[in-house]
Scaffold this active site. Structure first.
Site, PDB file in Angstrom:
ATOM      1  N   GLU A  63       8.724 -13.300 -24.929  1.00  0.00           N
ATOM      2  CA  GLU A  63       7.673 -12.312 -24.781  1.00  0.00           C
ATOM      3  C   GLU A  63       8.145 -11.150 -24.885  1.00  0.00           C
ATOM      4  O   GLU A  63       7.517  -9.975 -25.217  1.00  0.00           O
ATOM      5  CB  GLU A  63       6.533 -12.852 -23.726  1.00  0.00           C
ATOM      6  CG  GLU A  63       7.259 -12.407 -22.309  1.00  0.00           C
ATOM      7  CD  GLU A  63       6.075 -12.748 -21.073  1.00  0.00           C
ATOM      8  OE1 GLU A  63       5.046 -12.517 -21.604  1.00  0.00           O
ATOM      9  OE2 GLU A  63       6.608 -13.018 -20.055  1.00  0.00           O
TER      10      GLU A  63
ATOM     11  N   ARG B  84       1.345   1.623  -6.118  1.00  0.00           N
ATOM     12  CA  ARG B  84       1.601   0.574  -4.945  1.00  0.00           C
ATOM     13  C   ARG B  84       0.119  -0.106  -4.589  1.00  0.00           C
ATOM     14  O   ARG B  84      -0.024  -1.205  -3.778  1.00  0.00           O
ATOM     15  CB  ARG B  84       1.889   1.514  -3.672  1.00  0.00           C
ATOM     16  CG  ARG B  84       3.350   1.799  -3.749  1.00  0.00           C
ATOM     17  CD  ARG B  84       3.847   2.529  -2.464  1.00  0.00           C
ATOM     18  NE  ARG B  84       4.184   1.653  -1.457  1.00  0.00           N
ATOM     19  CZ  ARG B  84       5.169   0.837  -1.108  1.00  0.00           C
ATOM     20  NH1 ARG B  84       6.081   1.037  -2.234  1.00  0.00           N
ATOM     21  NH2 ARG B  84       5.227  -0.177  -0.312  1.00  0.00           N
TER      22      ARG B  84
ATOM     23  N   ASN C  36       1.140   0.244   6.024  1.00  0.00           N
ATOM     24  CA  ASN C  36       1.704  -0.469   4.932  1.00  0.00           C
ATOM     25  C   ASN C  36       2.535  -1.442   5.458  1.00  0.00           C
ATOM     26  O   ASN C  36       3.454  -1.379   6.212  1.00  0.00           O
ATOM     27  CB  ASN C  36       2.519   0.548   3.976  1.00  0.00           C
ATOM     28  CG  ASN C  36       3.140  -0.587   2.744  1.00  0.00           C
ATOM     29  OD1 ASN C  36       4.432  -0.022   2.501  1.00  0.00           O
ATOM     30  ND2 ASN C  36       2.563  -1.555   2.596  1.00  0.00           N
ATOM     31  N   GLY C  37       2.074  -2.966   5.199  1.00  0.00           N
ATOM     32  CA  GLY C  37       2.723  -3.939   5.689  1.00  0.00           C
ATOM     33  C   GLY C  37       1.683  -4.925   6.044  1.00  0.00           C
ATOM     34  O   GLY C  37       0.683  -4.951   6.005  1.00  0.00           O
TER      35      GLY C  37
ATOM     36  N   TRP D  75      -3.866  -1.674  -1.258  1.00  0.00           N
ATOM     37  CA  TRP D  75      -4.181  -2.744  -1.875  1.00  0.00           C
ATOM     38  C   TRP D  75      -4.230  -3.879  -1.091  1.00  0.00           C
ATOM     39  O   TRP D  75      -3.598  -4.294  -0.164  1.00  0.00           O
ATOM     40  CB  TRP D  75      -2.530  -3.056  -2.701  1.00  0.00           C
ATOM     41  CG  TRP D  75      -2.856  -4.278  -3.455  1.00  0.00           C
ATOM     42  CD1 TRP D  75      -2.207  -5.543  -3.170  1.00  0.00           C
ATOM     43  CD2 TRP D  75      -3.131  -4.471  -4.977  1.00  0.00           C
ATOM     44  NE1 TRP D  75      -2.187  -6.466  -4.284  1.00  0.00           N
ATOM     45  CE2 TRP D  75      -2.703  -5.710  -5.484  1.00  0.00           C
ATOM     46  CE3 TRP D  75      -3.558  -3.502  -5.806  1.00  0.00           C
ATOM     47  CZ2 TRP D  75      -3.140  -6.239  -6.663  1.00  0.00           C
ATOM     48  CZ3 TRP D  75      -3.860  -3.921  -7.211  1.00  0.00           C
ATOM     49  CH2 TRP D  75      -3.636  -5.524  -7.532  1.00  0.00           C
TER      50      TRP D  75
ATOM     51  N   CYS E  93       0.879  -1.138   0.086  1.00  0.00           N
ATOM     52  CA  CYS E  93       0.029  -0.031  -0.071  1.00  0.00           C
ATOM     53  C   CYS E  93       0.917   1.373  -0.017  1.00  0.00           C
ATOM     54  O   CYS E  93       2.058   1.087   0.136  1.00  0.00           O
ATOM     55  CB  CYS E  93      -0.863   0.033   1.226  1.00  0.00           C
ATOM     56  SG  CYS E  93      -2.084  -1.488   1.516  1.00  0.00           S
TER      57      CYS E  93
ATOM     58  N   GLU F   9       9.663 -21.196 -17.959  1.00  0.00           N
ATOM     59  CA  GLU F   9       9.615 -19.747 -17.376  1.00  0.00           C
ATOM     60  C   GLU F   9      10.382 -18.852 -17.889  1.00  0.00           C
ATOM     61  O   GLU F   9      10.203 -17.715 -18.599  1.00  0.00           O
ATOM     62  CB  GLU F   9       9.173 -19.524 -15.938  1.00  0.00           C
ATOM     63  CG  GLU F   9       9.193 -18.130 -15.462  1.00  0.00           C
ATOM     64  CD  GLU F   9       7.625 -17.532 -15.874  1.00  0.00           C
ATOM     65  OE1 GLU F   9       6.849 -18.174 -16.844  1.00  0.00           O
ATOM     66  OE2 GLU F   9       7.852 -16.277 -15.917  1.00  0.00           O
TER      67      GLU F   9
ATOM     68  N   LYS G 262      -1.703  -7.068 -19.859  1.00  0.00           N
ATOM     69  CA  LYS G 262      -1.369  -7.463 -18.531  1.00  0.00           C
ATOM     70  C   LYS G 262      -2.385  -8.425 -18.007  1.00  0.00           C
ATOM     71  O   LYS G 262      -2.041  -9.531 -17.490  1.00  0.00           O
ATOM     72  CB  LYS G 262      -1.249  -6.182 -17.461  1.00  0.00           C
ATOM     73  CG  LYS G 262      -0.968  -6.617 -16.213  1.00  0.00           C
ATOM     74  CD  LYS G 262       0.636  -6.998 -16.257  1.00  0.00           C
ATOM     75  CE  LYS G 262       0.956  -7.677 -14.834  1.00  0.00           C
ATOM     76  NZ  LYS G 262       2.026  -8.540 -14.955  1.00  0.00           N
TER      77      LYS G 262
ATOM     78  N   HIS H 253      15.255 -36.432 -28.144  1.00  0.00           N
ATOM     79  CA  HIS H 253      13.836 -36.833 -28.742  1.00  0.00           C
ATOM     80  C   HIS H 253      13.393 -36.072 -29.916  1.00  0.00           C
ATOM     81  O   HIS H 253      12.276 -35.909 -30.261  1.00  0.00           O
ATOM     82  CB  HIS H 253      12.902 -37.709 -27.941  1.00  0.00           C
ATOM     83  CG  HIS H 253      13.148 -38.559 -26.663  1.00  0.00           C
ATOM     84  ND1 HIS H 253      13.560 -39.741 -27.054  1.00  0.00           N
ATOM     85  CD2 HIS H 253      13.460 -38.430 -25.441  1.00  0.00           C
ATOM     86  CE1 HIS H 253      13.793 -40.826 -26.145  1.00  0.00           C
ATOM     87  NE2 HIS H 253      13.996 -39.765 -25.282  1.00  0.00           N
TER      88      HIS H 253
ATOM     89  N   LYS I  32       9.929 -15.531 -20.556  1.00  0.00           N
ATOM     90  CA  LYS I  32      10.339 -14.094 -20.329  1.00  0.00           C
ATOM     91  C   LYS I  32      11.131 -13.763 -21.647  1.00  0.00           C
ATOM     92  O   LYS I  32      10.881 -12.612 -22.092  1.00  0.00           O
ATOM     93  CB  LYS I  32      11.270 -14.152 -19.310  1.00  0.00           C
ATOM     94  CG  LYS I  32      10.490 -14.357 -17.936  1.00  0.00           C
ATOM     95  CD  LYS I  32       9.493 -13.149 -17.567  1.00  0.00           C
ATOM     96  CE  LYS I  32       8.188 -13.320 -18.058  1.00  0.00           C
ATOM     97  NZ  LYS I  32       7.287 -14.238 -17.348  1.00  0.00           N
TER      98      LYS I  32
HETATM   99  C1  F6R Z   1       3.891 -13.823 -18.748  1.00  0.00           C
HETATM  100  C2  F6R Z   1       2.398 -13.167 -18.400  1.00  0.00           C
HETATM  101  C3  F6R Z   1       1.480 -14.093 -18.987  1.00  0.00           C
HETATM  102  C4  F6R Z   1       0.325 -14.354 -17.707  1.00  0.00           C
HETATM  103  C5  F6R Z   1      -0.897 -14.994 -17.807  1.00  0.00           C
HETATM  104  C6  F6R Z   1      -1.558 -15.380 -16.854  1.00  0.00           C
HETATM  105  O1  F6R Z   1       4.875 -12.964 -18.306  1.00  0.00           O
HETATM  106  O2  F6R Z   1       2.167 -12.333 -17.277  1.00  0.00           O
HETATM  107  O3  F6R Z   1       1.774 -15.241 -19.451  1.00  0.00           O
HETATM  108  O4  F6R Z   1       1.053 -15.124 -16.689  1.00  0.00           O
HETATM  109  O5  F6R Z   1      -1.581 -14.313 -18.873  1.00  0.00           O
HETATM  110  O6  F6R Z   1      -2.266 -14.404 -16.200  1.00  0.00           O
HETATM  111  P1  F6R Z   1      -2.681 -14.376 -14.837  1.00  0.00           P
HETATM  112  O7  F6R Z   1      -1.719 -15.015 -13.909  1.00  0.00           O
HETATM  113  O8  F6R Z   1      -3.234 -13.011 -14.306  1.00  0.00           O
HETATM  114  O9  F6R Z   1      -4.124 -15.381 -14.988  1.00  0.00           O
END
Ligand code: F6R
Length: 607
Positions: free
Chosen positions: A486, A28, A101-102, A75, A2, A479, A602, A502, A483
């Protein structure tokens, strides 16, 4: 996470300044907002759930009297984002107001104690107990400063607190443990905030309040004291020279990098989750006939790693499934005996929610792990755990992934304990290591970042990468590869290392970069064989290994070192951090903006 902001002016009204400060802290958290000012011996409070602009439109936050005040942008972590849970929180007599905050870990015990003593608590938050603890001390004759000191000493967990009272209307008392707290000062005004950028347009003179310190703000300036021995701490402000864009990202060039560096803190937060929800979820997992772990993208990779954790620690077989495949693959078989843990940072991903709807129709038990309280996932899950990473602005998931892993590891550990599947000694060892994870993360960020930057320079022109790992590290590899792909648009492939022979190995030609994730676990020998296979065909080996792993270092063309002694189960939390940094620096080398990768959003709310 927060944001808090407070200010004391010589003249004029503090509310518009606090409001503007909170706007700068909105990154935040932004599910509720509130201000408290003191004027003419009275406390004024305006607060509500919603974004700052919306609440301001409704309540006119600027129209509050008083030269002194505090504010908060929230938050939610304890208590849903409703008006009653918004900060500031007050004591029974509405004379003391607190923003925080915490996470206060022992709030349930404190709450019970206060209620037994006759206090009436209005909210579901952990914060409100602080106002009532201070009230008790003030009633017994202590000054506000002494009362905040005594309250702070009773709190377990993390806090940055700012407190005002009508009884001592000329000061703001703040205290800090772990959550950030800074003070800004100019000739006529003094401010406190969660970060420097919040007051940067007002003053460039700032001082950091350290852990275990209390600071009293007054018109005359500030006095810092150590909570432990009450000694006065002499500290002069420093001059901060950030431009507005740097300020928004706290000096980092991108949100992604800032969020990567936040991981020691966000991981620390995950070690303070409420036991009752973790226990409840453990109970559901223990009773389940079959368990699915359902998610998309990065959250799916967390599920993949979790399936190893549950199996290895608690002897529980789980099915990690990509959400968009769930109905097709398991739609018919899922039933009242199925338990499904949906993992979603946003709690709003359309594919995940479609799978969730289906599971509910089939009467399955729905559990959730998310970062957003009041998201659809939290509304529909029978039990949910909030991972408490704070808002993530960079499109690529970084800090939220490691937090998910930490929560999932804790669940696996609890289940293992409940089922009697791990020895006392092993549990103690794993719990100890879990506590050390934030420090390990700090070490990696401090020691490896320059090396990783140089690696990105070296490999910036490579056309394709392989990411390989065995066991739980195959999830880390997936993962790391996501990264890179993307945000720097480099095609890359991840495989469990044993599977690479394989088929995929046919891609290898001299100089082809292969990233190996090589923790010193049971897979170590086999991974070395895979490295040799690749090396024999001319691949360039980039290895992530323990700092003392001389054997791997000998075979690798390049290596990144991770602290030694990290248990296999926890390794993805730390081994992914260098891969996040590598992806980030690759994007830099290629002139790309990692915060806004093309074609991505996002929160993906379309199926
Ligand atoms: C990759 C990324 C996406 C999300 C995916 C699921 O860096 O951000 O692959 O992980 O769209 O999103 P959530 O976790 O919000 O369901």
């Amino acid at each position: 996470m927060c944001g808090i902001f407070g200010s004391i002016l010589k003249k004029g009204s503090a509310a518009p300044i606090i409001h503007a400060g909170l706007k700068r802290l909105e990154y935040r958290g932004y599910d509720s907002v509130g201000l408290a000012t003191v004027d003419d011996g009275k406390l004024f409070i305006k607060k509500d759930a919603g974004k700052i602009d919306d609440v301001h439109r409704l309540l006119d936050l600027d129209a509050m009297p008083g030269r002194i005040g505090i504010g908060h942008t929230r938050w939610a972590t304890h208590g849903a984002p409703y008006k009653v849970n918004a900060h500031p929180h007050t004591d029974c007599r509405e004379e003391i107001a607190v923003v925080h905050n915490g996470i206060i870990e022992n709030f349930a015990d404190l709450r019970a104690e206060l209620e037994a003593a006759g206090h009436v608590l209005k909210s579901k938050t952990d914060t409100e107990v602080v106002a009532h603890l201070i009230e008790d001390s003030v009633k017994s004759g202590l000054s506000l400063v002494e009362a905040v000191r005594d309250a702070a000493k009773r709190l377990d967990g993390s806090y940055a607190l700012a407190v005002v009272s009508t009884r001592e209307p000329d000061k703001i008392v703040c205290a800090r443990k772990e959550s950030p707290l800074v003070v800004g000062i100019n000739e006529s005004e003094v401010y406190c905030a969660s970060d420097i950028p919040a007051f940067l347009p007002l003053t460039k003179k700032a001082l950091i309040i350290e852990n275990g310190e209390l600071v009293v703000l007054s018109e005359g300036g500030y006095e810092i004291r150590r909570l432990s021995d009450w000694s006065v701490v002499p500290r002069e402000p420093e001059v901060v020279d950030w431009n507005p864009e740097m300020a928004e990202k706290q000096g980092y060039p991108h949100f992604m990098l800032k969020e990567i560096y936040e991981q020691p803190d966000t991981l620390r937060n995950t070690l303070r989750l409420q036991n009752q929800f973790l226990d409840l979820m453990t109970e559901f997992l223990d009773r389940a006939g079959e368990v699915f772990l359902v998610a998309c993208g990065t959250s799916y990779h967390a599920c993949l790693a979790a399936s190893y954790m549950f199996s290895k620690l608690a002897f529980l077989a789980t099915h990690p499934i990509i959400a968009s495949e769930f109905i097709e693959q398991h739609g018919r078989s899922v039933n009242i005996d199925s338990t499904i843990l949906f993992v979603s940072q946003s709690g709003e991903t359309a594919d995940t929610l479609a799978a969730l709807d289906h599971a509910r129709l089939r009467a399955a038990t729905v559990l959730g792990l998310t970062n957003v309280i009041a998201s659809t996932l939290t509304r529909l899950a029978r039990v949910y755990v909030c991972q408490q990473s704070g808002p993530e602005i960079g499109v690529a998931a970084t800090k939220t992934f490691t937090s998910q892993l930490s929560v999932l590891a804790q669940l696996a550990l609890r289940l293992a304990k409940k089922r009697g599947k791990v020895s006392h000694v092993e549990i103690e060892f794993l719990e100890e290591r879990l506590e050390q994870i934030p420090e390990f993360a700090t070490t990696i960020l401090k020691t490896q970042s320059d090396k990783i930057k140089a690696l990105a320079q070296k490999y910036s022109k490579s056309q394709c990468f392989f990411y390989l790992g065995r066991g739980i590290s195959s999830a880390t590899a997936s993962e790391g590869r996501l990264k890179l792909m993307e945000i720097s648009y480099v095609p890359s492939i991840a495989y469990p290392a044993g599977e690479s022979k394989h088929g995929p190995i046919s891609l290898i030609e001299p100089g082809f970069p292969v990233v190996f994730i090589c923790p010193k676990d049971e897979t170590h020998r086999a991974v070395i064989s895979n490295i040799m296979e690749m090396k024999a065909r001319g691949a360039s080996i980039i290895a992530l290994c323990e700092e003392n792993d001389e054997e791997i270092k000998r075979y690798a063309d390049d290596f990144i070192e991770v602290p030694k002694g990290i248990p296999e189960i926890l390794s993805p939390i730390l081994y992914v951090i260098p891969l996040q940094l590598f992806a980030y620096y690759m994007a830099m080398e290629r002139g790309l903006n990692p915060d806004m990768p093309r074609n991505l959003a996002k929160s993906v709310t379309v199926k």
